[in-house]
Design a protein around this motif. Structure first.
Motif, short mmCIF file in Angstrom:
data_model
loop_
_atom_site.label_atom_id
_atom_site.label_comp_id
_atom_site.label_asym_id
_atom_site.label_seq_id
_atom_site.Cartn_x
_atom_site.Cartn_y
_atom_site.Cartn_z
N ALA A 122 0.61 -0.98 0.02
CA ALA A 122 -0.03 -0.12 -0.03
C ALA A 122 0.76 1.60 0.30
O ALA A 122 1.10 2.45 -0.77
CB ALA A 122 -0.86 -0.23 1.38
N ASP A 123 2.09 0.73 1.18
CA ASP A 123 2.93 2.45 0.62
C ASP A 123 3.80 2.38 -0.67
O ASP A 123 3.61 3.77 -1.04
CB ASP A 123 3.76 2.13 2.03
N TYR A 124 4.10 1.38 -0.97
CA TYR A 124 4.81 1.63 -2.63
C TYR A 124 3.74 2.14 -3.60
O TYR A 124 4.27 2.72 -4.00
CB TYR A 124 5.17 0.13 -3.05
N LEU A 125 2.24 1.69 -3.63
CA LEU A 125 1.63 2.35 -4.44
C LEU A 125 1.36 3.34 -3.58
O LEU A 125 0.71 4.27 -5.91
CB LEU A 125 0.15 1.46 -4.02
N ARG A 126 0.66 3.90 -2.86
CA ARG A 126 0.56 5.92 -2.83
C ARG A 126 1.50 6.37 -3.73
O ARG A 126 1.82 7.40 -3.79
CB ARG A 126 0.56 5.32 -1.29
N PHE A 179 1.99 6.02 -7.56
CA PHE A 179 1.68 6.09 -8.03
C PHE A 179 0.06 7.39 -7.69
O PHE A 179 -0.74 7.65 -8.69
CB PHE A 179 0.36 4.71 -8.99
N GLY A 180 -0.04 7.43 -6.28
CA GLY A 180 -0.32 8.66 -5.84
C GLY A 180 0.01 9.89 -5.13
O GLY A 180 1.15 10.08 -5.13
N THR A 181 -1.27 10.18 -4.48
CA THR A 181 -0.70 11.46 -3.63
C THR A 181 -1.03 10.80 -2.02
O THR A 181 -1.89 9.84 -1.84
CB THR A 181 -0.97 12.09 -3.86
N GLY A 182 -0.57 11.74 -1.37
CA GLY A 182 -1.10 11.37 0.27
C GLY A 182 0.17 11.26 0.95
O GLY A 182 1.28 11.52 0.40
N PRO A 183 -0.22 11.57 2.21
CA PRO A 183 0.54 11.50 3.14
C PRO A 183 1.71 9.54 2.96
O PRO A 183 1.20 8.85 3.09
CB PRO A 183 0.42 11.31 4.72
N GLN A 184 3.07 10.69 3.58
CA GLN A 184 3.79 9.23 3.41
C GLN A 184 5.19 9.55 4.37
O GLN A 184 5.67 10.84 4.18
CB GLN A 184 5.26 9.16 2.14
#
Length: 162
Positions: free
Chosen positions: A131-135, A138-143
């Motif tokens: 899930a962290d890799y996909l965020r 490919f995505g946005t959001g907190p990391q």
């Protein structure tokens, strides 16, 4: 992918998907450049992708002098060094292709393994889990910051510090 399809892939290529990888592939089969096509891909291409991490390490053993101290003294003859390296690598978890040169360690029932970028013996954590890799990819959001290594993956997780 169905459970039957996933089991057939595992049988054909000699690994076990991690629990979260299996769950993801049961919901959606990502396709396109860089994604392994586990359903309709060419077997020779899939075998190549599955074997690349080990082949990369063997390349570095033969051509770059790579030899982890955990393997003990390096044999002086190249053919013996490669044979010993293969033996050690057979004990390491297999890495399952996920996207491009990013891999997830095999594991029948475990969750939340890191996603590793692997190019020969250059290994880096690219996500603390799928899930962290996909965020991140490919995505946005907190990391959250990534760990420099992942000691939860025998051998492979130790390479970033080597």
């Amino acid at each position: 992918m169905s459970e039957r399809e996933l089991a057939a892939v595992e049988e054909a290529y000699g690994f076990r998907f991690s629990a979260d990888h299996r769950l993801l592939l049961g919901a959606v089969l990502p396709l396109g450049p860089g994604w392994p096509d586990w359903r309709d891909g060419r077997p020779a291409n899939l075998r190549l992708q599955v074997g690349l991490p080990v082949q990369g390490v063997l390349f570095d053993v033969e051509n770059s002098g790579f030899w982890p101290t955990a393997w003990g003294p390096k044999p002086t003859q190249a053919k013996h060094a490669l044979k010993s390296a293969r033996w050690h690598l057979a004990k390491a978890p297999r890495l399952v292709p996920f996207h491009v040169n990013h891999y997830v360690p095999e594991s029948a029932d475990a969750w939340d393994h890191p996603v590793l970028s692997v190019h020969r013996t250059d290994v880096a954590v690219r996500g603390s889990d799928l899930a962290d890799y996909l965020r991140r990819e490919f995505g946005t959001g907190p990391q959250l910051p990534l760990p420099a290594q992942s000691s939860t993956v025998p051998f492979w997780g130790d390479l970033p510090e080597a």
